[in-house]
Design a protein around this motif. Structure first.
Motif, PDB file in Angstrom:
ATOM      1  N   UNK A  55      34.642  58.038  34.716  1.00  0.00           N
ATOM      2  CA  UNK A  55      35.247  58.987  33.791  1.00  0.00           C
ATOM      3  C   UNK A  55      36.267  58.245  32.946  1.00  0.00           C
ATOM      4  N   UNK A  56      36.192  58.454  31.626  1.00  0.00           N
ATOM      5  CA  UNK A  56      37.137  57.838  30.698  1.00  0.00           C
ATOM      6  C   UNK A  56      37.828  58.928  29.888  1.00  0.00           C
ATOM      7  N   UNK A  57      39.147  58.857  29.821  1.00  0.00           N
ATOM      8  CA  UNK A  57      39.933  59.746  28.960  1.00  0.00           C
ATOM      9  C   UNK A  57      40.958  58.888  28.229  1.00  0.00           C
ATOM     10  N   UNK A  58      41.537  59.445  27.173  1.00  0.00           N
ATOM     11  CA  UNK A  58      42.611  58.728  26.494  1.00  0.00           C
ATOM     12  C   UNK A  58      43.712  58.400  27.497  1.00  0.00           C
ATOM     13  N   UNK A  59      44.267  57.236  27.369  1.00  0.00           N
ATOM     14  CA  UNK A  59      45.306  56.764  28.288  1.00  0.00           C
ATOM     15  C   UNK A  59      46.442  57.778  28.420  1.00  0.00           C
ATOM     16  N   UNK A  60      46.794  58.418  27.346  1.00  0.00           N
ATOM     17  CA  UNK A  60      47.893  59.386  27.377  1.00  0.00           C
ATOM     18  C   UNK A  60      47.584  60.603  28.246  1.00  0.00           C
ATOM     19  N   UNK A  61      46.318  60.789  28.613  1.00  0.00           N
ATOM     20  CA  UNK A  61      45.903  61.934  29.429  1.00  0.00           C
ATOM     21  C   UNK A  61      45.668  61.553  30.891  1.00  0.00           C
ATOM     22  N   UNK A  62      46.025  60.350  31.302  1.00  0.00           N
ATOM     23  CA  UNK A  62      45.745  59.873  32.660  1.00  0.00           C
ATOM     24  C   UNK A  62      46.354  60.772  33.734  1.00  0.00           C
ATOM     25  N   UNK A  63      47.607  61.129  33.582  1.00  0.00           N
ATOM     26  CA  UNK A  63      48.265  61.971  34.591  1.00  0.00           C
ATOM     27  C   UNK A  63      47.618  63.351  34.662  1.00  0.00           C
ATOM     28  N   UNK A  64      47.255  63.901  33.517  1.00  0.00           N
ATOM     29  CA  UNK A  64      46.576  65.199  33.492  1.00  0.00           C
ATOM     30  C   UNK A  64      45.213  65.098  34.149  1.00  0.00           C
ATOM     31  N   UNK A  65      44.481  64.024  33.890  1.00  0.00           N
ATOM     32  CA  UNK A  65      43.174  63.822  34.517  1.00  0.00           C
ATOM     33  C   UNK A  65      43.305  63.817  36.035  1.00  0.00           C
ATOM     34  N   UNK A  66      44.231  63.031  36.553  1.00  0.00           N
ATOM     35  CA  UNK A  66      44.405  62.947  38.004  1.00  0.00           C
ATOM     36  C   UNK A  66      44.798  64.306  38.571  1.00  0.00           C
ATOM     37  N   UNK A  67      45.689  65.010  37.907  1.00  0.00           N
ATOM     38  CA  UNK A  67      46.106  66.348  38.350  1.00  0.00           C
ATOM     39  C   UNK A  67      44.916  67.298  38.411  1.00  0.00           C
ATOM     40  N   UNK A  68      44.127  67.337  37.348  1.00  0.00           N
ATOM     41  CA  UNK A  68      42.983  68.252  37.295  1.00  0.00           C
ATOM     42  C   UNK A  68      41.927  67.888  38.339  1.00  0.00           C
ATOM     43  N   UNK A  69      41.650  66.599  38.505  1.00  0.00           N
ATOM     44  CA  UNK A  69      40.685  66.177  39.526  1.00  0.00           C
ATOM     45  C   UNK A  69      41.188  66.532  40.921  1.00  0.00           C
ATOM     46  N   UNK A  70      42.463  66.313  41.181  1.00  0.00           N
ATOM     47  CA  UNK A  70      43.028  66.624  42.507  1.00  0.00           C
ATOM     48  C   UNK A  70      42.897  68.109  42.818  1.00  0.00           C
ATOM     49  N   UNK A  71      43.233  68.959  41.874  1.00  0.00           N
ATOM     50  CA  UNK A  71      43.113  70.418  42.113  1.00  0.00           C
ATOM     51  C   UNK A  71      41.675  70.815  42.375  1.00  0.00           C
TER      52      UNK A  71
END
Length: 181
Positions: free
Chosen positions: A156-172
């Motif tokens: 999965x690739x997202x803009x670097x600025x969205x890394x924390x949001x990606x991890x949060x959403x995946x964790x939930x």
């Protein structure tokens, strides 16, 4: 004078395992945008095969393998992931370094599809979305590139600025799947 310390996009956020699914940051090497010049797609593909051992990818596909992969990213646009681009590609394409612009993670486990089903409005089940298939889609509320890289594994690739949001959403989503047993 202060010293700057380079950090990865997901520094201190990953790895993470919930239930039978894990997510880890991938160090993929160089990430280079490759967009063929008008009428040069075939020549670019040939140059990529000669230089990197993989063709320019068709729509919704990835070529190559871990360490050297080309991923479709949209109309007349792919990402060369892993190797530094050979100079011969510049004759046939616009070639732009994107290495610092992306967060790249690997989601894997026997319930990874179920995790993504909570976040992505595309059917990513293995019967429809096989190894080497890729899609640009929303992942919850952000744009992502999702590529099946194994039976139960996705890059999965997202803009670097969205890394924390990606991890949060995946964790939930991982927690939701894990609680369902």
């Amino acid at each position: 004078m202060d010293k700057l310390i380079a950090k990865t996009a997901c520094a201190s956020l990953l790895p993470l395992t919930v239930g039978s699914v894990s997510v880890s940051e991938e160090d993929v090497g160089a990430i280079t945008s490759v967009s063929p010049l008008k009428g040069q797609k075939k020549a670019l593909s040939d140059a990529m095969k000669a230089a990197h051992g993989m063709a320019y990818p068709a729509a919704n596909r990835a070529t190559g393998k871990s360490g050297a992969r080309a991923v479709w990213f949209g109309h007349s646009h792919a990402m060369l992931i892993g190797p530094e681009p050979d100079a011969s590609l510049e004759k046939h394409a616009a070639v732009v370094d994107q290495s610092d612009a992306w967060a790249v993670v690997r989601l894997e486990g026997d319930r990874a599809e179920q995790v993504l089903a909570r976040l992505v409005p595309v059917d990513l089940r293995s019967g429809h979305f096989k190894r080497g298939h890729t899609v640009r889609s929303l992942l919850f509320h952000m744009t992502a590139s999702i590529t099946r890289v194994g039976e139960n594994a996705f890059q999965i690739m997202v803009f670097r600025s969205m890394a924390e949001t990606l991890v949060h959403d995946l964790k939930r989503a991982m927690e939701g799947v894990a609680t369902r047993g």
